[in-house]
Design a protein around this motif. Sequence first.
Motif, short mmCIF file in Angstrom:
data_model
loop_
_atom_site.label_atom_id
_atom_site.label_comp_id
_atom_site.label_asym_id
_atom_site.label_seq_id
_atom_site.Cartn_x
_atom_site.Cartn_y
_atom_site.Cartn_z
N SER A 291 0.83 -1.20 0.00
CA SER A 291 0.00 0.00 0.00
C SER A 291 0.86 1.25 0.00
O SER A 291 1.87 1.33 0.72
N ALA A 292 0.46 2.23 -0.82
CA ALA A 292 1.15 3.52 -0.81
C ALA A 292 0.86 4.29 0.47
O ALA A 292 1.52 5.30 0.75
N LEU A 293 -0.10 3.84 1.25
CA LEU A 293 -0.39 4.45 2.55
C LEU A 293 0.68 4.08 3.56
O LEU A 293 1.07 4.89 4.41
N ARG A 294 1.17 2.84 3.46
CA ARG A 294 2.24 2.37 4.37
C ARG A 294 3.27 1.59 3.56
O ARG A 294 3.33 0.36 3.62
N PRO A 295 4.08 2.28 2.78
CA PRO A 295 5.10 1.59 1.98
C PRO A 295 6.13 0.92 2.88
O PRO A 295 6.39 1.39 4.00
N PRO A 296 6.68 -0.19 2.45
CA PRO A 296 7.65 -0.91 3.29
C PRO A 296 8.94 -0.12 3.47
O PRO A 296 9.29 0.71 2.62
N PRO A 297 9.65 -0.34 4.56
CA PRO A 297 10.95 0.34 4.75
C PRO A 297 11.98 -0.21 3.78
O PRO A 297 11.81 -1.27 3.18
N GLY A 298 13.08 0.52 3.65
CA GLY A 298 14.13 0.08 2.75
C GLY A 298 13.70 0.16 1.30
O GLY A 298 12.95 1.06 0.91
N CYS A 299 14.15 -0.76 0.49
CA CYS A 299 13.73 -0.81 -0.92
C CYS A 299 12.26 -1.22 -0.98
O CYS A 299 11.86 -2.22 -0.38
N ARG A 300 11.48 -0.47 -1.70
CA ARG A 300 10.05 -0.74 -1.73
C ARG A 300 9.70 -2.02 -2.48
O ARG A 300 8.59 -2.52 -2.36
N PHE A 301 10.64 -2.54 -3.24
CA PHE A 301 10.38 -3.77 -3.99
C PHE A 301 10.84 -5.01 -3.25
O PHE A 301 10.61 -6.13 -3.70
N HIS A 302 11.48 -4.84 -2.09
CA HIS A 302 12.11 -6.00 -1.44
C HIS A 302 11.09 -7.05 -1.01
O HIS A 302 11.44 -8.24 -0.91
N THR A 303 9.83 -6.67 -0.77
CA THR A 303 8.83 -7.65 -0.33
C THR A 303 8.45 -8.61 -1.44
O THR A 303 7.84 -9.65 -1.17
N ARG A 304 8.81 -8.30 -2.69
CA ARG A 304 8.44 -9.15 -3.83
C ARG A 304 9.66 -9.58 -4.63
O ARG A 304 9.51 -10.22 -5.68
N CYS A 305 10.84 -9.21 -4.18
CA CYS A 305 12.06 -9.42 -4.96
C CYS A 305 12.74 -10.73 -4.55
O CYS A 305 13.04 -10.95 -3.37
N ALA A 306 13.02 -11.58 -5.53
CA ALA A 306 13.69 -12.86 -5.26
C ALA A 306 15.17 -12.68 -4.94
O ALA A 306 15.81 -13.60 -4.43
N GLN A 307 15.73 -11.49 -5.25
CA GLN A 307 17.15 -11.24 -5.03
C GLN A 307 17.38 -10.33 -3.83
O GLN A 307 18.49 -9.82 -3.65
N ALA A 308 16.37 -10.12 -3.01
CA ALA A 308 16.50 -9.21 -1.88
C ALA A 308 17.54 -9.69 -0.88
O ALA A 308 17.65 -10.88 -0.58
N MET A 309 18.32 -8.72 -0.37
CA MET A 309 19.33 -8.98 0.65
C MET A 309 18.88 -8.35 1.97
O MET A 309 17.86 -7.66 2.03
#
Length: 336
Positions: A291-309
């Motif tokens: 949600s743009a109301l509560r975007p995730p901390p850090g990289c906003r794509f990390h919740t869906r990224c297979a390469q997230a560190m």
Amino acid sequence: MPPDPAPPSHGAELLRVEDLQVHFPLPGAGLLRRSAGVVKAVDGVSFTLAAGETLGLVGESGCGKSTTGLAVLRMQPVTRGRIVFEGQDITQQQARTGTFRRRMQMVYQDPYGSLNPRMKVRDLVGEPLQVHGLDGHRGEYQDRVAALLTTVGLLPDMAERYPHEFSGGQRQRIGIARALALEPSLIICDEPVSALDVSIQAQVVNVLQALQERLGLAYLFIAHDLAVVRHLSRRVAVMYLGRIVEVAPRDELYRAPLHPYTQALLSAVPVADPAVEKQRRRIVVQGEVPSALRPPPGCRFHTRCAQAMARCRSDDPPLADLGAGRSVACHLHAAV
């Protein structure tokens, strides 16, 4: 009223957007109706556009593309940031009276809803001239409207018809003619072909290209159809959840995308060659857009990224300049 600034020469910087933010406060419930939060539709977008250039702005629905275009046009209040157009900071100028209004126009997504069904084409196309006091006497006005219709491939006598008498592609041409009435240097195209049949899309795109070559127009081309964007754009910016995550020259982006989100987008574009299509690796993005109301901390794509560190969950990567016109907001390329 001060004179209009001289338009930049072809290739010179026409538009600069710096840290653009557009936030929408949500009213709360109850008697006091305190704010229930803020929707960060656009949250720190920066890019440049040269005179005569087309910049494609792509991303999935709800990422903030259209809001960015409306904010650049000052049709949407800006929460923070700067918009510099033809050398002038227009961020604080009034949208209705600002000197920039004649120099930037918009072509809308819906060719049916963007035209008043009770007005003839003559008045639809000529309305900008009337608003700015440029309609002259009746003969000049009619000649100008006829010339605009001819420019987009319509017959002058169509000026006496109503919008319902035209096809979708013809209506979009009418919208383009209206946008050209004040001789702008920038046209923001907000999904201008997404509501049209595929065969008609090609015709409208060809009209836009021909007008750019003839008149030296710059386009901010907002779309989700990556095939259309590749055909029309010189550079491409990719948005995700209110931010730009990658900017690159068109050919470089499609050949070797750097950001995992861009890679996933391009992997979903079908290839006409069955043999090539069979060998391509499809990247499927898991989960829902936060949600743009509560975007995730850090990289906003990390919740869906297979390469997230681990750092992706806490550190927000800046849009880093990699040289050769490429920028990317990703920790995987922080050391490049």
